[in-house]
Design a protein around this motif. Structure first.
Motif, PDB file in Angstrom:
ATOM      1  N   UNK A   1       6.539  -0.186   0.417  1.00  0.00           N
ATOM      2  CA  UNK A   1       5.934   0.347  -0.807  1.00  0.00           C
ATOM      3  C   UNK A   1       4.508  -0.181  -0.980  1.00  0.00           C
ATOM      4  N   UNK A   2       4.300  -1.451  -0.635  1.00  0.00           N
ATOM      5  CA  UNK A   2       2.952  -2.010  -0.734  1.00  0.00           C
ATOM      6  C   UNK A   2       2.001  -1.337   0.254  1.00  0.00           C
ATOM      7  N   UNK A   3       2.497  -1.047   1.455  1.00  0.00           N
ATOM      8  CA  UNK A   3       1.674  -0.347   2.450  1.00  0.00           C
ATOM      9  C   UNK A   3       1.325   1.053   1.942  1.00  0.00           C
ATOM     10  N   UNK A   4       2.289   1.704   1.301  1.00  0.00           N
ATOM     11  CA  UNK A   4       2.022   3.037   0.746  1.00  0.00           C
ATOM     12  C   UNK A   4       0.916   2.960  -0.308  1.00  0.00           C
ATOM     13  N   UNK A   5       0.991   1.956  -1.184  1.00  0.00           N
ATOM     14  CA  UNK A   5      -0.049   1.790  -2.211  1.00  0.00           C
ATOM     15  C   UNK A   5      -1.418   1.533  -1.577  1.00  0.00           C
ATOM     16  N   UNK A   6      -1.447   0.656  -0.577  1.00  0.00           N
ATOM     17  CA  UNK A   6      -2.718   0.358   0.092  1.00  0.00           C
ATOM     18  C   UNK A   6      -3.292   1.614   0.747  1.00  0.00           C
ATOM     19  N   UNK A   7      -2.428   2.391   1.391  1.00  0.00           N
ATOM     20  CA  UNK A   7      -2.864   3.618   2.053  1.00  0.00           C
ATOM     21  C   UNK A   7      -3.416   4.609   1.032  1.00  0.00           C
ATOM     22  N   UNK A   8      -2.681   4.812  -0.057  1.00  0.00           N
ATOM     23  CA  UNK A   8      -3.150   5.713  -1.117  1.00  0.00           C
ATOM     24  C   UNK A   8      -4.489   5.243  -1.681  1.00  0.00           C
ATOM     25  N   UNK A   9      -4.626   3.939  -1.844  1.00  0.00           N
ATOM     26  CA  UNK A   9      -5.861   3.386  -2.407  1.00  0.00           C
ATOM     27  C   UNK A   9      -7.054   3.643  -1.488  1.00  0.00           C
ATOM     28  N   UNK A  10      -6.869   3.464  -0.186  1.00  0.00           N
ATOM     29  CA  UNK A  10      -7.959   3.717   0.760  1.00  0.00           C
ATOM     30  C   UNK A  10      -8.342   5.194   0.746  1.00  0.00           C
ATOM     31  N   UNK A  11      -7.348   6.058   0.792  1.00  0.00           N
ATOM     32  CA  UNK A  11      -7.627   7.496   0.821  1.00  0.00           C
ATOM     33  C   UNK A  11      -8.303   7.942  -0.473  1.00  0.00           C
ATOM     34  N   UNK A  12      -7.844   7.446  -1.609  1.00  0.00           N
ATOM     35  CA  UNK A  12      -8.463   7.813  -2.893  1.00  0.00           C
ATOM     36  C   UNK A  12      -9.897   7.298  -2.982  1.00  0.00           C
ATOM     37  N   UNK A  13     -10.124   6.072  -2.543  1.00  0.00           N
ATOM     38  CA  UNK A  13     -11.485   5.530  -2.552  1.00  0.00           C
ATOM     39  C   UNK A  13     -12.400   6.359  -1.654  1.00  0.00           C
ATOM     40  N   UNK A  14     -11.879   6.769  -0.520  1.00  0.00           N
ATOM     41  CA  UNK A  14     -12.657   7.607   0.405  1.00  0.00           C
ATOM     42  C   UNK A  14     -12.989   8.945  -0.245  1.00  0.00           C
TER      43      UNK A  14
END
Length: 194
Positions: free
Chosen positions: A106-119
């Motif tokens: 779940x933490x990896x999913x949050x990190x991934x979403x955060x990177x994609x959203x920031x991009x």
């Protein structure tokens, strides 16, 4: 009219502060349940409100779940900055809620979403900062398409904000190694302009 709204809001805040904590918790819990029941056919549109009340009631798992749902809705609407705000709410719950177990996945999913959203929100410095927080073990948990999305975001962010040579190298690698034509095309277009 503006002064009236300020007074009304101030009055609401003062009134809320006079309510005992145990009663606030009960009220938020009731509101969360009422919202869930009232909007059960369309929870995604009301997920943020349900998440807020559930979290205020100490129902952290429910709040976390609904904040994630609201994040997914924001992503579908291409509202990336809104999605980032919702992801921060997820992190606040994950990091601070007692008795809530957030799995490494779940933490990896949050990190991934955060990177994609920031991009997508045009925040290359945040992409690079978030990318540095990934451990090798967490990178191994990513699906191949997630890995490609992250590498693409990092490559473009390096081009815009960081080391351009590193960004070009990263994007060239995506073009030559990608099994996903859309990613390869997008990266090639950025690199070579075709």
């Amino acid at each position: 009219r503006t002064a009236y709204r300020f007074f009304e809001n101030e009055f609401r805040m003062i009134t809320y502060q006079t309510i005992p904590d145990h009663q606030k918790t009960r009220i938020h819990k009731q509101i969360a349940f009422i919202l869930e029941e009232t909007h059960k056919d369309n929870l995604k549109l009301h997920a943020r409100m349900i998440a807020y009340h559930a979290t205020q009631a100490g129902m952290y798992e429910t709040g976390y779940r609904y904040y994630l749902m609201a994040t997914e809705t924001a992503l579908l609407l291409k509202s990336y900055r809104d999605a980032l705000t919702l992801i921060r709410s997820c992190w606040e719950i994950a990091d601070g809620a007692p008795k809530l177990v957030v799995t490494p996945e779940q933490k990896v999913k949050l990190k991934t979403l955060e990177i994609i959203c920031n991009y997508q929100a045009g925040l290359p410095s945040q992409v690079l900062a978030n990318a540095e927080t990934f451990t090798p073990a967490e990178r191994e948990m990513l699906l191949p398409e997630e890995q490609l999305s992250i590498e693409e975001a990092i490559g473009f962010s390096e081009l815009e904000f960081g080391d351009q040579t590193k960004g070009l190298r990263s994007l060239r690698s995506l073009v030559t190694q990608s099994q996903y034509p859309a990613v390869a095309f997008h990266s090639a277009y950025a690199l070579f302009g075709f």
